[in-house]
Write a protein that holds these residues in place. Sequence first.
Motif, PDB file in Angstrom:
ATOM      1  N   ASP A  30       0.855  -1.187   0.000  1.00 18.94           N
ATOM      2  CA  ASP A  30       0.000   0.000   0.000  1.00 18.94           C
ATOM      3  C   ASP A  30       0.893   1.240   0.000  1.00 18.94           C
ATOM      4  O   ASP A  30       1.692   1.445   0.913  1.00 18.94           O
ATOM      5  N   ARG A  31       0.757   2.080  -1.023  1.00 19.31           N
ATOM      6  CA  ARG A  31       1.575   3.287  -1.130  1.00 19.31           C
ATOM      7  C   ARG A  31       0.948   4.374  -0.261  1.00 19.31           C
ATOM      8  O   ARG A  31      -0.081   4.958  -0.606  1.00 19.31           O
ATOM      9  N   LEU A  32       1.581   4.676   0.869  1.00 18.49           N
ATOM     10  CA  LEU A  32       1.046   5.667   1.800  1.00 18.49           C
ATOM     11  C   LEU A  32       1.291   7.082   1.307  1.00 18.49           C
ATOM     12  O   LEU A  32       0.438   7.957   1.444  1.00 18.49           O
ATOM     13  N   ASP A  33       2.470   7.330   0.749  1.00 21.68           N
ATOM     14  CA  ASP A  33       2.783   8.612   0.132  1.00 21.68           C
ATOM     15  C   ASP A  33       3.960   8.392  -0.807  1.00 21.68           C
ATOM     16  O   ASP A  33       4.419   7.264  -0.989  1.00 21.68           O
ATOM     17  N   ALA A  34       4.477   9.465  -1.393  1.00 22.85           N
ATOM     18  CA  ALA A  34       5.548   9.338  -2.393  1.00 22.85           C
ATOM     19  C   ALA A  34       6.805   8.708  -1.824  1.00 22.85           C
ATOM     20  O   ALA A  34       7.560   8.046  -2.543  1.00 22.85           O
ATOM     21  N   GLN A  35       7.056   8.881  -0.533  1.00 25.00           N
ATOM     22  CA  GLN A  35       8.288   8.377   0.089  1.00 25.00           C
ATOM     23  C   GLN A  35       8.070   7.145   0.964  1.00 25.00           C
ATOM     24  O   GLN A  35       9.009   6.666   1.585  1.00 25.00           O
ATOM     25  N   SER A  65       3.397  -4.585   4.825  1.00 26.34           N
ATOM     26  CA  SER A  65       2.431  -5.382   5.577  1.00 26.34           C
ATOM     27  C   SER A  65       1.871  -4.498   6.680  1.00 26.34           C
ATOM     28  O   SER A  65       2.154  -3.296   6.724  1.00 26.34           O
ATOM     29  N   ARG A  66       1.098  -5.077   7.586  1.00 25.27           N
ATOM     30  CA  ARG A  66       0.494  -4.251   8.640  1.00 25.27           C
ATOM     31  C   ARG A  66       1.554  -3.562   9.498  1.00 25.27           C
ATOM     32  O   ARG A  66       1.336  -2.460   9.987  1.00 25.27           O
ATOM     33  N   GLY A  67       2.707  -4.204   9.685  1.00 22.17           N
ATOM     34  CA  GLY A  67       3.709  -3.617  10.559  1.00 22.17           C
ATOM     35  C   GLY A  67       4.997  -3.202   9.893  1.00 22.17           C
ATOM     36  O   GLY A  67       5.865  -2.602  10.527  1.00 22.17           O
ATOM     37  N   ILE A  68       5.173  -3.512   8.605  1.00 18.89           N
ATOM     38  CA  ILE A  68       6.435  -3.270   7.913  1.00 18.89           C
ATOM     39  C   ILE A  68       6.254  -2.179   6.864  1.00 18.89           C
ATOM     40  O   ILE A  68       5.343  -2.252   6.030  1.00 18.89           O
ATOM     41  N   THR A  69       7.139  -1.184   6.901  1.00 18.65           N
ATOM     42  CA  THR A  69       7.152  -0.140   5.877  1.00 18.65           C
ATOM     43  C   THR A  69       8.574   0.060   5.390  1.00 18.65           C
ATOM     44  O   THR A  69       9.549  -0.310   6.061  1.00 18.65           O
ATOM     45  N   VAL A  70       8.695   0.646   4.204  1.00 14.14           N
ATOM     46  CA  VAL A  70       9.989   1.000   3.650  1.00 14.14           C
ATOM     47  C   VAL A  70       9.867   2.414   3.091  1.00 14.14           C
ATOM     48  O   VAL A  70       8.848   2.769   2.491  1.00 14.14           O
ATOM     49  N   THR A  71      10.884   3.218   3.311  1.00 15.76           N
ATOM     50  CA  THR A  71      10.868   4.605   2.855  1.00 15.76           C
ATOM     51  C   THR A  71      12.088   4.893   1.995  1.00 15.76           C
ATOM     52  O   THR A  71      13.107   4.198   2.079  1.00 15.76           O
ATOM     53  N   SER A  72      11.972   5.920   1.164  1.00 15.50           N
ATOM     54  CA  SER A  72      13.081   6.343   0.313  1.00 15.50           C
ATOM     55  C   SER A  72      12.810   7.761  -0.158  1.00 15.50           C
ATOM     56  O   SER A  72      11.652   8.174  -0.325  1.00 15.50           O
ATOM     57  N   ASP A  73      13.880   8.505  -0.383  1.00 14.27           N
ATOM     58  CA  ASP A  73      13.752   9.858  -0.918  1.00 14.27           C
ATOM     59  C   ASP A  73      13.578   9.853  -2.435  1.00 14.27           C
ATOM     60  O   ASP A  73      13.343  10.902  -3.036  1.00 14.27           O
ATOM     61  N   GLU A  74      13.697   8.677  -3.051  1.00 18.18           N
ATOM     62  CA  GLU A  74      13.537   8.552  -4.497  1.00 18.18           C
ATOM     63  C   GLU A  74      12.270   7.735  -4.777  1.00 18.18           C
ATOM     64  O   GLU A  74      12.280   6.510  -4.650  1.00 18.18           O
ATOM     65  N   PRO A  75      11.178   8.366  -5.142  1.00 15.79           N
ATOM     66  CA  PRO A  75       9.908   7.650  -5.348  1.00 15.79           C
ATOM     67  C   PRO A  75       9.990   6.514  -6.368  1.00 15.79           C
ATOM     68  O   PRO A  75       9.299   5.509  -6.233  1.00 15.79           O
ATOM     69  N   SER A  76      10.840   6.664  -7.400  1.00 16.56           N
ATOM     70  CA  SER A  76      10.921   5.613  -8.417  1.00 16.56           C
ATOM     71  C   SER A  76      11.423   4.297  -7.829  1.00 16.56           C
ATOM     72  O   SER A  76      11.053   3.221  -8.303  1.00 16.56           O
ATOM     73  N   VAL A  77      12.251   4.365  -6.801  1.00 16.50           N
ATOM     74  CA  VAL A  77      12.742   3.159  -6.145  1.00 16.50           C
ATOM     75  C   VAL A  77      11.582   2.403  -5.498  1.00 16.50           C
ATOM     76  O   VAL A  77      11.474   1.174  -5.593  1.00 16.50           O
ATOM     77  N   LEU A  78      10.687   3.140  -4.838  1.00 17.21           N
ATOM     78  CA  LEU A  78       9.527   2.504  -4.224  1.00 17.21           C
ATOM     79  C   LEU A  78       8.546   1.999  -5.284  1.00 17.21           C
ATOM     80  O   LEU A  78       7.880   0.976  -5.079  1.00 17.21           O
ATOM     81  N   ASP A  79       8.453   2.696  -6.422  1.00 15.56           N
ATOM     82  CA  ASP A  79       7.637   2.201  -7.536  1.00 15.56           C
ATOM     83  C   ASP A  79       8.136   0.827  -7.988  1.00 15.56           C
ATOM     84  O   ASP A  79       7.346  -0.078  -8.274  1.00 15.56           O
ATOM     85  N   PHE A  80       9.461   0.701  -8.047  1.00 15.52           N
ATOM     86  CA  PHE A  80      10.060  -0.569  -8.450  1.00 15.52           C
ATOM     87  C   PHE A  80       9.718  -1.666  -7.438  1.00 15.52           C
ATOM     88  O   PHE A  80       9.297  -2.764  -7.820  1.00 15.52           O
ATOM     89  N   LEU A  81       9.907  -1.381  -6.156  1.00 14.93           N
ATOM     90  CA  LEU A  81       9.650  -2.390  -5.123  1.00 14.93           C
ATOM     91  C   LEU A  81       8.181  -2.785  -5.090  1.00 14.93           C
ATOM     92  O   LEU A  81       7.845  -3.949  -4.819  1.00 14.93           O
ATOM     93  N   GLU A  82       7.313  -1.847  -5.362  1.00 18.12           N
ATOM     94  CA  GLU A  82       5.879  -2.144  -5.367  1.00 18.12           C
ATOM     95  C   GLU A  82       5.526  -3.174  -6.437  1.00 18.12           C
ATOM     96  O   GLU A  82       4.594  -3.965  -6.271  1.00 18.12           O
TER      97      GLU A  82
END
Length: 476
Positions: A336-341, A346-363
């Motif tokens: 679930d993409r909470l915001d750009a960063q 999962s319910r308890g696990i999040t990952v953040t990054s200053d580069e939105p494209s990196v999170l796009d890839f992981l998604e």
Amino acid sequence: SQWRAQFSAGRLRLRDVTPLDWVSRQLFDSDVVPAIILWDVDETTPEEVSVRGPVRDVGELVSREGPATRSLPYSTFVGDGDTPWPLAATDRDYDVAQHLDGFGNLVDWVETGFGMMTGPNAHVHDGPATDRTPLLGGADVYSFWRGWPRRWVDVADVANPTLWRGATWDAEARLFTGGNLPTVAVACPVISITVNAAPFDPRSCCLQDTCTYSFASDHSEAGTYALLGLLNSQLLRYYTFVFLRSGVVGGGRRDSHIYKRTIAACPSPGSRDLTEISNIARRCAALALPASRLEQELWADVVSTEDDITSLSAWPIRWHDWPDRYGLSTQTQLMDRLDAQTLQLSRGITVTSDEPSVLDFLECHLPMVVERASRISKSEAQSLPVPSVVSVPSLLEQYDTVIEERDRAREDYLRLVNEVDEAVFEVFAMPAHLRRVVRERMSEFPLNEYAARPRKPWEPTRPPQIQLFEPGERYS
């Protein structure tokens, strides 16, 4: 419905009903669920009717305890009420049937049969080998369109090779040789909520007896593709459900039995020209492959083109609330993409990054990894091979392009399906008022839940997921 009318008229008094579910399950050549009905001639109308069962085994009928019994109000079985018999053909349906009775049946020009019976002595394998033939089963129409078998068999060991009798498997050519095999045939799963027909090459694979095969008697590809279009058409799916009882809904089962005699008894346009139906069905089959490709498959193809590979630990990302003893599994992942960063895994696990494209890839990437592995830990995630960060925007752009191409193929496929439906109405010279009957009935229960829901090429049957539990979770 005739019995219901008798009970409503007051001539007979219904006392006891025993549905024999075991017949439709164990006697393989049964399309309906029969029942034992006890009644008498009595002026007194009972308040309730005893319903025994469901009887899942013949032994329950002769056991001392007998099947379980419950009572239903007598009004359930008389009059129209709010619970009409869902499988009863209506007067409108008989108007359609009367029109179609003026034509022939598919048995006039189509050969049909069951696939081969593997039996206890057949060597069925989960992987290919030079002496093994690809085996397609009835569990997944998707495999027919894709030509992707999940099992392989040594044909010499099967109990009944049916269509492939007399043919020899050439391991080097990966084809059957000998025998009199058509170049294309139509496969239909025997157990399905409606007719689901798909083409396959009987020279390069065989069917299990959980499927039927059909093809034009003259072995012509044009005739077989016309057959494919007819079987998948709205009109014939409607007809097989209402009149051939291939869509039984009873006993808690939502599947139907599409036997070879079901296909043989379907109406046929006779000597009318089937060229248009054949051509449209052939185009449908050509579009099925690009249309059937799933997101994870397309993503894997895009990622595989990248040569500059590093590990995920080198990427500019930060994990949050992921102890290594916890895993990310097919049951726990959310993506679930909470915001750009921020990406919530999962319910308890999040990952953040200053580069939105990196999170796009992981998604896109992590669901594919989890699907293959069922579960990954944090350390396993960090060691995943990934492309360099600089190449990520280009890969995402490629992925968007192939998704758009796939979606266009699906739109074209669905458009051609509608064209087939209209072409079949035309070839049967169906008047406008009868076409409306078919369309309206296909929107009513139970047809809208069964006959109107054929499996699309991009709807694979997924095996059941094994429940995985993480440390600290309670079993429920």
